[in-house]
Design an enzyme around this catalytic site. Structure first.
Site, PDB file in Angstrom:
ATOM      1  CG  HIS A 429      -1.412  26.089  21.405  1.00 15.43           C
ATOM      2  ND1 HIS A 429      -1.711  26.845  22.512  1.00 15.43           N
ATOM      3  CD2 HIS A 429      -2.135  26.620  20.391  1.00 15.43           C
ATOM      4  CE1 HIS A 429      -2.569  27.799  22.183  1.00 15.43           C
ATOM      5  NE2 HIS A 429      -2.843  27.688  20.899  1.00 15.43           N
ATOM      6  CB  CYS A 448      -3.707  27.802  17.174  1.00 15.67           C
ATOM      7  SG  CYS A 448      -2.481  28.266  15.940  1.00 15.67           S
TER       8      CYS A 448
END
Length: 537
Positions: A429, A448
């Protein structure tokens, strides 16, 4: 550490193999011999379900110990492969080829031969799986290595080998990737260097800068020459050539390429050959764990390198920096492979439960208006007024609300996230925290993978399905509304961790073991009998 010649062990085994072209059983009644042989095979294979099935379906006929040329070629191919296990960073003691040869030479009865038959098959199966998909089980080494190793059915090794050209079958077992081949070459190069004493004396001091001179500079020069970064010369000054060599070394080791041999750079320069060799052997084991088609187009995230790459037909077509999980037990990024299906533009951040109760609940207890950019959501999906909640009454276990952050350029996920559905809730992301990408070590996230250039990453992915990837992406972005943009051709994603990796050209790259995982892998390999070898050329 052991010292050996490259051809010594191979010559020993091939010399003994000349004694194995016939059987060692004296003539007896044919039927009695067959019965005794089959009984021994059945008995010896009974503790191995796959072996028992194979021999049962083959009516307990031998694969290795017959008088014919096929069996002889299988024996020869197996022992030649076992003589070369060190080249793959495996442990010769694990296969005990000498003991196996002794057992075969001592066989005097059909029963002896049946026991030797099964011993050969067990060794073959052990070697085949080790060299193809690794001798360690990743998840037993570190809980963060959740990779599904592409194990082949053990029975298929035997049935396929029986129908194949033996030497060719065994040659195809190790990874056929260019990476594995280059790692093998680097292993051999480092072993030769090790036998010669490595790269020489370490560089003293804490820092050396361009234009300096003296004993430290001379030693830096000598070490750079030994490492292959600098041509042989007699300079005693940290000149432009030495600065360029240091910069290239820094690039190859994930350091800021400022050309100054500071503390971090000198630590890497002074790292001994033995440690680099361990990293290469570990990388070979890791390459065996992903011995499968990675995809003509795939995404490769190297957690230790803090990078994300798009690879098309073996070539890197896009690369960007990444931020990975912080080095703590609950935040390290896991290693696994999955398939990217879509991207979410203008994403909502659904705050993970662990972050909600461990980080935000204590803040809300102190001040109900803390983290005001986040929304408190009840079980029916309604926004809850903070003033109506007594947060102090809740514990991590009893807190009944979810927390979300609506789409915006301040969103923790930035303006786009890339989804490859997985049970670990890991994705790539964007991020508003761009300052972290300028750092050398970038382990800061909750697990992440944050991308430095997420828009460009999206354009590169979309280029396969539209002539205007940028226009397509921004047509979704400008709405400000959370939207899903599917990938017409899903892309495999591999989250890996390599402290040693190669390039098509140039030196092998090395990185710090930020999570300590490779140290654990080496420890397990050493316990399994893998040892550093100093190769006499």
């Amino acid at each position: 550490m052991h010292t050996r010649t490259r051809t010594g062990s191979v010559r020993l085994f091939l010399t003994v193999l000349t004694l194995l072209t016939c059987l060692f059983v004296s003539p007896q009644g044919a039927q009695a011999q067959v019965t005794a042989f089959k009984q021994a095979v059945a008995e010896a294979a009974s503790d191995d379900r796959d072996l028992a099935q194979y021999y049962r379906e083959a009516d307990y006929k031998g694969l290795w110990t017959g008088r014919g040329s096929k069996d002889a070629s299988r024996r020869k191919a197996l022992f030649a492969a076992l003589a070369d296990v060190d080249a793959h960073g495996l442990s010769a003691r694990r296969y005990d080829a000498r003991g196996l040869l002794a057992q075969m030479r001592a066989a005097k009865t059909p029963r002896d031969l049946g026991l030797a038959e099964v011993a050969l098959s067990k060794t073959f199966l052990r070697y085949a799986r080790d060299v193809q998909t690794g001798l360690l089980v990743p998840s037993k080494i570190d809980s963060g290595i959740v990779r599904e190793v592409p194990y082949r059915a053990r029975l298929s090794y035997l049935t396929s080998f029986e129908k194949s050209t033996p030497a060719a079958f065994l040659r195809q077992l190790p990874p056929q990737s260019a990476e594995y081949s280059r790692l093998m070459k680097e292993k051999m190069r480092l072993e030769t260097l090790l036998a010669k004493g490595g790269w020489g004396d370490t560089v003293p001091g804490k820092s050396l800068k361009p234009s300096e001179q003296g004993a430290g500079v001379v030693q830096l020069r000598n070490r750079l020459i030994a490492m292959g970064y600098l041509r042989r010369n007699a300079t005693q000054v940290y000149d432009a050539n030495m600065q360029a060599a240091v910069q290239q070394f820094q690039l190859d080791h994930g350091l800021q390429p400022d050309g100054v041999a500071g503390a971090g750079t000198l630590t890497e320069i002074n790292t001994p050959v033995e440690e680099r060799l361990k990293s290469v052997i570990v990388a070979m084991e890791r390459e065996r764990w992903i011995n499968m088609p990675l995809g003509k187009r795939h995404v490769l995230v190297n957690l230790a390198d803090f990078s994300a790459k798009i690879i098309d037909n073996g070539k890197v077509t896009f690369e960007t920096r990444s931020v990975v999980g912080a080095n703590s037990s609950d935040r390290r990024s896991p290693e696994f492979s999955d398939v990217m299906e879509h991207m979410v533009i203008n994403p909502t951040w659904n705050v993970p439960r662990s972050i909600t109760v461990k980080e935000y609940l204590p803040m809300l207890k102190r001040n109900p208006n803390a983290v005001s950019h986040l929304r408190i959501i009840d079980s029916r999906g309604r926004v809850v007024s903070r003033n109506s909640v007594n947060f102090s009454q809740y514990t991590e276990r009893t807190f009944p609300f979810a927390i979300k952050q609506p789409p915006s350029d301040r969103n923790a996920l930035g303006l786009v996230k890339f989804i490859f559905p997985n049970k670990y809730n890991i994705y790539l992301h964007d991020t508003p925290a761009k300052n972290l990408f300028g750092r050398e070590s970038r382990a800061y996230s909750h697990g992440c993978i944050r991308l430095h250039e997420p828009f460009e990453f999206a354009y590169a992915l979309l280029a396969k399905q539209t002539n205007d990837p940028k226009g397509l992406f921004h047509s979704y972005l400008k709405t400000g509304v959370e939207s899903v943009l599917p990938l017409e051709q899903p892309v495999p994603v591999h989250l890996d961790y390599r402290t040693a990796f190669t390039q098509a050209k140039g030196q092998v790259n090395f990185r710090r073991d930020v999570y300590g995982r490779d140290a654990l892998i080496w420890k397990a390999l050493a316990q399994a009998g893998v040892a550093l070898q100093a190769q006499q050329s």
